[in-house]
Design an enzyme around this catalytic site. Structure first.
Site, PDB file in Angstrom:
ATOM      1  N   CYS A   2      39.697  28.666   4.078  1.00 51.67           N
ATOM      2  CA  CYS A   2      41.103  28.984   3.806  1.00 51.67           C
ATOM      3  C   CYS A   2      41.288  29.436   2.361  1.00 51.67           C
ATOM      4  O   CYS A   2      40.476  29.135   1.500  1.00 51.67           O
ATOM      5  CB  CYS A   2      41.954  27.755   4.042  1.00 51.67           C
ATOM      6  SG  CYS A   2      41.683  26.999   5.636  1.00 51.67           S
ATOM      7  N   ARG A  27      37.768  34.819   3.504  1.00 53.16           N
ATOM      8  CA  ARG A  27      37.332  33.427   3.535  1.00 53.16           C
ATOM      9  C   ARG A  27      37.825  32.695   4.781  1.00 53.16           C
ATOM     10  O   ARG A  27      37.246  31.683   5.173  1.00 53.16           O
ATOM     11  CB  ARG A  27      37.849  32.698   2.308  1.00 53.16           C
ATOM     12  CG  ARG A  27      37.314  33.240   1.021  1.00 53.16           C
ATOM     13  CD  ARG A  27      38.052  32.633  -0.140  1.00 53.16           C
ATOM     14  NE  ARG A  27      37.771  31.219  -0.245  1.00 53.16           N
ATOM     15  CZ  ARG A  27      36.872  30.705  -1.070  1.00 53.16           C
ATOM     16  NH1 ARG A  27      36.197  31.488  -1.857  1.00 53.16           N
ATOM     17  NH2 ARG A  27      36.651  29.414  -1.112  1.00 53.16           N
ATOM     18  N   TRP A  72      41.890  29.072   8.192  1.00 53.35           N
ATOM     19  CA  TRP A  72      40.781  29.046   9.150  1.00 53.35           C
ATOM     20  C   TRP A  72      40.862  27.669   9.787  1.00 53.35           C
ATOM     21  O   TRP A  72      40.687  26.659   9.127  1.00 53.35           O
ATOM     22  CB  TRP A  72      39.454  29.238   8.418  1.00 53.35           C
ATOM     23  CG  TRP A  72      38.266  29.366   9.311  1.00 53.35           C
ATOM     24  CD1 TRP A  72      37.888  30.457  10.034  1.00 53.35           C
ATOM     25  CD2 TRP A  72      37.259  28.380   9.553  1.00 53.35           C
ATOM     26  NE1 TRP A  72      36.718  30.208  10.705  1.00 53.35           N
ATOM     27  CE2 TRP A  72      36.312  28.946  10.433  1.00 53.35           C
ATOM     28  CE3 TRP A  72      37.057  27.065   9.112  1.00 53.35           C
ATOM     29  CZ2 TRP A  72      35.187  28.249  10.885  1.00 53.35           C
ATOM     30  CZ3 TRP A  72      35.937  26.380   9.564  1.00 53.35           C
ATOM     31  CH2 TRP A  72      35.022  26.964  10.435  1.00 53.35           C
ATOM     32  N   ASN A  96      44.036  23.607   1.317  1.00 56.83           N
ATOM     33  CA  ASN A  96      42.669  23.880   1.768  1.00 56.83           C
ATOM     34  C   ASN A  96      41.939  22.548   1.844  1.00 56.83           C
ATOM     35  O   ASN A  96      42.148  21.691   0.988  1.00 56.83           O
ATOM     36  CB  ASN A  96      41.913  24.728   0.741  1.00 56.83           C
ATOM     37  CG  ASN A  96      42.343  26.170   0.779  1.00 56.83           C
ATOM     38  OD1 ASN A  96      43.118  26.569   1.640  1.00 56.83           O
ATOM     39  ND2 ASN A  96      41.835  26.943  -0.157  1.00 56.83           N
ATOM     40  N   GLY A  97      41.046  22.409   2.807  1.00 58.76           N
ATOM     41  CA  GLY A  97      40.245  21.186   2.878  1.00 58.76           C
ATOM     42  C   GLY A  97      40.649  20.325   4.058  1.00 58.76           C
ATOM     43  O   GLY A  97      41.313  20.802   4.994  1.00 58.76           O
ATOM     44  N   GLU A 480      16.599  35.495  10.188  1.00 56.85           N
ATOM     45  CA  GLU A 480      17.774  36.095   9.536  1.00 56.85           C
ATOM     46  C   GLU A 480      18.293  37.296  10.344  1.00 56.85           C
ATOM     47  O   GLU A 480      19.503  37.489  10.486  1.00 56.85           O
ATOM     48  CB  GLU A 480      17.411  36.485   8.092  1.00 56.85           C
ATOM     49  CG  GLU A 480      18.491  37.177   7.293  1.00 56.85           C
ATOM     50  CD  GLU A 480      19.792  36.392   7.127  1.00 56.85           C
ATOM     51  OE1 GLU A 480      19.846  35.211   7.454  1.00 56.85           O
ATOM     52  OE2 GLU A 480      20.771  37.023   6.692  1.00 56.85           O
ATOM     53  N   LYS A 484      22.029  37.538  11.901  1.00 59.11           N
ATOM     54  CA  LYS A 484      22.942  38.658  11.611  1.00 59.11           C
ATOM     55  C   LYS A 484      23.483  39.232  12.924  1.00 59.11           C
ATOM     56  O   LYS A 484      24.664  39.500  13.048  1.00 59.11           O
ATOM     57  CB  LYS A 484      22.237  39.789  10.842  1.00 59.11           C
ATOM     58  CG  LYS A 484      21.874  39.527   9.413  1.00 59.11           C
ATOM     59  CD  LYS A 484      23.013  39.688   8.432  1.00 59.11           C
ATOM     60  CE  LYS A 484      23.782  38.435   8.208  1.00 59.11           C
ATOM     61  NZ  LYS A 484      23.213  37.363   7.444  1.00 59.11           N
ATOM     62  N   GLU A 487      25.963  36.843  14.576  1.00 59.20           N
ATOM     63  CA  GLU A 487      27.200  36.679  13.808  1.00 59.20           C
ATOM     64  C   GLU A 487      28.179  37.818  14.033  1.00 59.20           C
ATOM     65  O   GLU A 487      29.368  37.591  14.204  1.00 59.20           O
ATOM     66  CB  GLU A 487      26.890  36.651  12.295  1.00 59.20           C
ATOM     67  CG  GLU A 487      26.385  35.350  11.757  1.00 59.20           C
ATOM     68  CD  GLU A 487      26.084  35.438  10.264  1.00 59.20           C
ATOM     69  OE1 GLU A 487      26.481  34.535   9.538  1.00 59.20           O
ATOM     70  OE2 GLU A 487      25.429  36.407   9.812  1.00 59.20           O
ATOM     71  N   HIS A 503       4.636  29.956  24.356  1.00 62.97           N
ATOM     72  CA  HIS A 503       5.000  28.566  24.638  1.00 62.97           C
ATOM     73  C   HIS A 503       6.434  28.447  25.130  1.00 62.97           C
ATOM     74  O   HIS A 503       7.043  27.379  24.989  1.00 62.97           O
ATOM     75  CB  HIS A 503       4.773  27.703  23.386  1.00 62.97           C
ATOM     76  CG  HIS A 503       3.345  27.684  22.941  1.00 62.97           C
ATOM     77  ND1 HIS A 503       2.343  27.097  23.682  1.00 62.97           N
ATOM     78  CD2 HIS A 503       2.731  28.217  21.857  1.00 62.97           C
ATOM     79  CE1 HIS A 503       1.186  27.260  23.064  1.00 62.97           C
ATOM     80  NE2 HIS A 503       1.389  27.938  21.955  1.00 62.97           N
ATOM     81  N   LYS A 602      33.622  32.738   5.472  1.00 67.51           N
ATOM     82  CA  LYS A 602      32.671  33.105   4.430  1.00 67.51           C
ATOM     83  C   LYS A 602      32.154  31.891   3.683  1.00 67.51           C
ATOM     84  O   LYS A 602      30.972  31.751   3.429  1.00 67.51           O
ATOM     85  CB  LYS A 602      33.368  34.066   3.464  1.00 67.51           C
ATOM     86  CG  LYS A 602      32.491  34.540   2.317  1.00 67.51           C
ATOM     87  CD  LYS A 602      31.393  35.427   2.837  1.00 67.51           C
ATOM     88  CE  LYS A 602      30.424  35.854   1.772  1.00 67.51           C
ATOM     89  NZ  LYS A 602      29.152  36.296   2.383  1.00 67.51           N
TER      90      LYS A 602
HETATM   91  C1  G6P Z   1      28.695  30.509   6.098  1.00 67.06           C
HETATM   92  C2  G6P Z   1      28.556  32.013   5.960  1.00 67.06           C
HETATM   93  C3  G6P Z   1      27.089  32.401   5.894  1.00 67.06           C
HETATM   94  C4  G6P Z   1      26.414  31.636   4.770  1.00 67.06           C
HETATM   95  C5  G6P Z   1      26.597  30.131   4.903  1.00 67.06           C
HETATM   96  C6  G6P Z   1      26.130  29.388   3.667  1.00 67.06           C
HETATM   97  O1  G6P Z   1      28.219  30.109   7.334  1.00 67.06           O
HETATM   98  O2  G6P Z   1      29.177  32.653   7.046  1.00 67.06           O
HETATM   99  O3  G6P Z   1      26.977  33.785   5.658  1.00 67.06           O
HETATM  100  O4  G6P Z   1      25.036  31.931   4.782  1.00 67.06           O
HETATM  101  O5  G6P Z   1      27.986  29.830   5.056  1.00 67.06           O
HETATM  102  O6  G6P Z   1      26.950  29.777   2.595  1.00 67.06           O
HETATM  103  P1  G6P Z   1      26.540  29.679   1.084  1.00 67.06           P
HETATM  104  O7  G6P Z   1      27.747  30.163   0.329  1.00 67.06           O
HETATM  105  O8  G6P Z   1      26.267  28.226   0.810  1.00 67.06           O
HETATM  106  O9  G6P Z   1      25.337  30.512   0.873  1.00 67.06           O
END
Ligand code: G6P
Length: 607
Positions: A2, A27, A72, A96-97, A480, A484, A487, A503, A602
């Site tokens: 948020c 965010r 969020w 927020n939080g 990774e 991606k 996501e 396996h 984010k």
């Molecule tokens: C969220 C984001 C990811 C990120 C992860 C860790 O899940 O969507 O893209 O890798 O947080 O975030 P950080 O800021 O700790 O790298």
């Protein structure tokens, strides 16, 4: 997650609130709202969806004092009813939080006659402040008293219709900063929201509460002690958060990687050797007797840690473990005061990573290093050593340039640890530095493959599942790539070390399952080729990212793309780039919201 923006100024601040929310939208973005002190009562506008919708709805609203929020969802579904600000009587609150004791507070306030109209924990703050205002008419003091009752993590901003011209903000756990402007004073959860009005920022500490008016700010601790916090002049470039000619931030950030890497590696300068001091003044002595490295991170940052493990063990000869932060923080683990704890985080505010770092320290493990993209973040502030990646603001939820710059930082760490342990001679060090310096150019060449990758993306955007394979230091790159794709395109993707194929996952392979393989010409290529044959024998369609000199011929069902340069140990930094482009273009074909994928945020500042 948020976002908060608040303002007390000399003229209408609604456009500033809206512009600030747009900068924070990445965010958290399932709903948004704002509230201002009005002629007779608080005026509130809320909407589900994007800030643009809120902007349209708020067209007729104007005031010099107000608060705003992008949400969020944590407590309660995304809906207008649950969107912030929340109102009680004459006051409005954004938050927020997470308030952990909100249920008991809610019971207490309900018993006093307060009626709850949302499912949020935030509404308890609004009623609590309203209730306290009955005994304590000053908003600042009432919020201060309210905060003493809250358990959990919060950044809040509050206005009171009866005390116009004033905003009170407080933080405990969630980021919050003040912006000191020429025509007023502001607060936000992220500096990027306030660059439109000022560069003079004051970062609040946990337990700080501040009052903003058009003419000034004052800060106290929750116990009433006045405090001064230093003013930082933000170096963030406003252009860094503009989209420019790109269609999406993710695309922009993928293409910014050469520059981001160059900026991050600038610290090495023209030198032929790397000094431990790049990780902090005490790094030389602190790293001296390190006998193990424990890397803690989440998401993409955890994948950079997993890649670094291969480097740290092979080059520096130091045992290394990588653990997902949310697991480590709740696990009974064996503490080792000689191990270096490395917290990797783009934002530096990820709640699980921060909690894991604190947990590690609470066990007496005080050799800590933050690898982070945000210099003023909590994870940096709470670590003994630090390395700031210079990727610039990363707006797209799916991390790209933060990842490759983390890898560059982790390779520097590998060289420093190897040196401290006497495992790096001058010639090797110099050769690695040359390779690092050439990285931006090498990455640029990989980016020229975009149009071919786009063609591949079109071929499998209609698939339901995809399998990513890699071996050794490219296994985390396969992970990774799969992350991606999941996501942003919502295609179910899994990654396996290629040797593990037989396996289990081989059972899934048929003509409808694209298998993407990271196949650089390294010591494991021959092994990988056998694994790829296992896939072909089951009719699986292979998409292979090889090097210019990997001897894998293209054939029916085997699509080949060759990266221009063979890059040895640093090859993961190049090989992740086509996977970023692949998921980006698959998402484009599917028409998903690339920069703001559903359900994701984010910066995850709650558990
Ligand atoms: C969220 C984001 C990811 C990120 C992860 C860790 O899940 O969507 O893209 O890798 O947080 O975030 P950080 O800021 O700790 O790298």
């Amino acid at each position: 997650m948020c976002g908060i923006v608040a303002a007390a100024a000399g003229s209408n601040i609604v456009p500033i609130l809206v512009e600030g929310l747009k900068k924070l939208e990445y965010r958290g973005y399932d709903s948004a709202g704002l509230a201002v002190t009005g002629a007779a009562q608080i005026e509130r506008v809320r909407s589900v969806g994007r800030v643009a919708e809120l902007e349209a709805a708020a067209a007729g609203t104007a005031s010099p004092t107000g608060i705003a929020h992008t949400r969020w969802a944590t407590h309660g579904v995304p809906s207008e009813r649950n969107a912030h600000p929340h109102i009680s009587g004459s006051i409005a609150v954004v938050h927020n939080g997470i308030i952990e004791n909100y249920e008991s507070l809610r019971e207490e306030l309900s018993a006093q006659g307060y009626v709850f109209t949302s499912d949020t924990d935030t509404e308890t703050i609004a009623h609590l402040v309203e209730a306290l205002l009955k005994d304590e008419p000053d908003l600042f003091r009432a919020v201060q008293r309210a905060c003493r009752r809250l358990v959990g993590a919060y950044g809040i901003a509050v206005i009171d219709q009866r005390q116009p011209g004033k905003v009170v903000v407080a933080r405990e756990g969630s980021p919050l900063l003040l912006g000191l402007g020429a025509d007023g004073n502001y607060a936000a959860s992220d500096a990027s929201a306030l660059l439109q009005v000022t560069r003079n920022m004051v970062y609040l500490e946990n337990g700080d509460i501040a009052e903003l008016t058009v003419s000034g700010v004052r800060i106290e601790r929750l116990d009433g002690t006045p405090v001064e916090r230093p003013v930082h002049v933000s170096q963030l470039s406003a252009a860094a958060v503009e989209l420019g000619n790109f269609r999406h931030y993710m695309q922009k950030e993928i293409f910014e990687q050469p520059e981001a890497l160059a900026n991050t590696l600038e610290i090495v300068g023209g030198s032929r050797s790397i000094q431990p001091g790049i990780f902090g003044a005490e790094a030389g002595s602190l790293l001296q007797d390190v006998d193990h490295i424990l890397i803690l991170a989440c998401g993409t940052s955890a994948h950079s840690g997993m890649t670094a493990r291969y480097w740290l063990e092979a080059v520096a000869g130091v045992p290394c473990t990588v653990e997902i932060a949310s697991e480590y923080r709740y696990r009974c683990s064996v503490a080792n005061p000689r191990q270096l704890i490395v917290a990797i985080s783009q934002s530096g505010e990820t709640a699980d990573t921060l909690a894991a770092l604190r947990h590690a320290k609470s066990l007496g493990q005080l050799k800590t290093l933050a690898i982070c993209n945000v210099p003023e973040s909590a994870i940096v502030r709470e670590s003994a050593l630090r390395f700031i990646t210079r990727a610039g603001p990363e707006i797209g939820v799916a991390s790209t340039k933060a990842f490759t710059t983390q890898l560059a930082a982790l390779f520097l760490l590998t060289l420093v640890v190897a040196k401290v342990r006497g495992r790096l001679d001058a010639a090797q060090e110099s050769a690695y530095i040359d390779q690092l310096r050439h990285l931006p150019v090498a990455v640029n060449k990989v980016l020229t493959l975009e149009s071919e990758i786009e063609g591949w993306a079109r071929r499998f955007a209609d698939k339901q599942h995809a399998l990513f394979l890699g071996r050794g230091r490219h296994y985390p790159i396969a992970l990774e790539g799969a992350l991606k794709l999941k996501e942003i395109s919502y295609i179910h993707a899994e990654a396996y070390p290629a040797g593990e194929l037989k396996h289990g996952p081989l059972a899934l392979v048929d003509a409808s399952m694209p298998v993407i393989s990271v196949a650089p010409n390294d010591e494991l290529l021959e092994k990988l080729k056998s694994n790829l044959q296992e896939v072909r024998a089951r009719g699986g369609e292979l998409y292979v990212f090889a090097d210019a000199d990997s001897e894998i011929p293209a054939s029916e069902g085997v699509h080949m793309l060759r990266l221009p340069e063979h890059y040895g140990l640093l090859s993961p930094i190049l090989h992740v780039i086509p996977l970023q482009l692949l998921s980006y273009h698959a998402a484009l074909v599917k028409g998903t919201d690339v920069d703001k994928p559903r359900n994701l945020a984010k910066s995850v500042t709650v558990e």
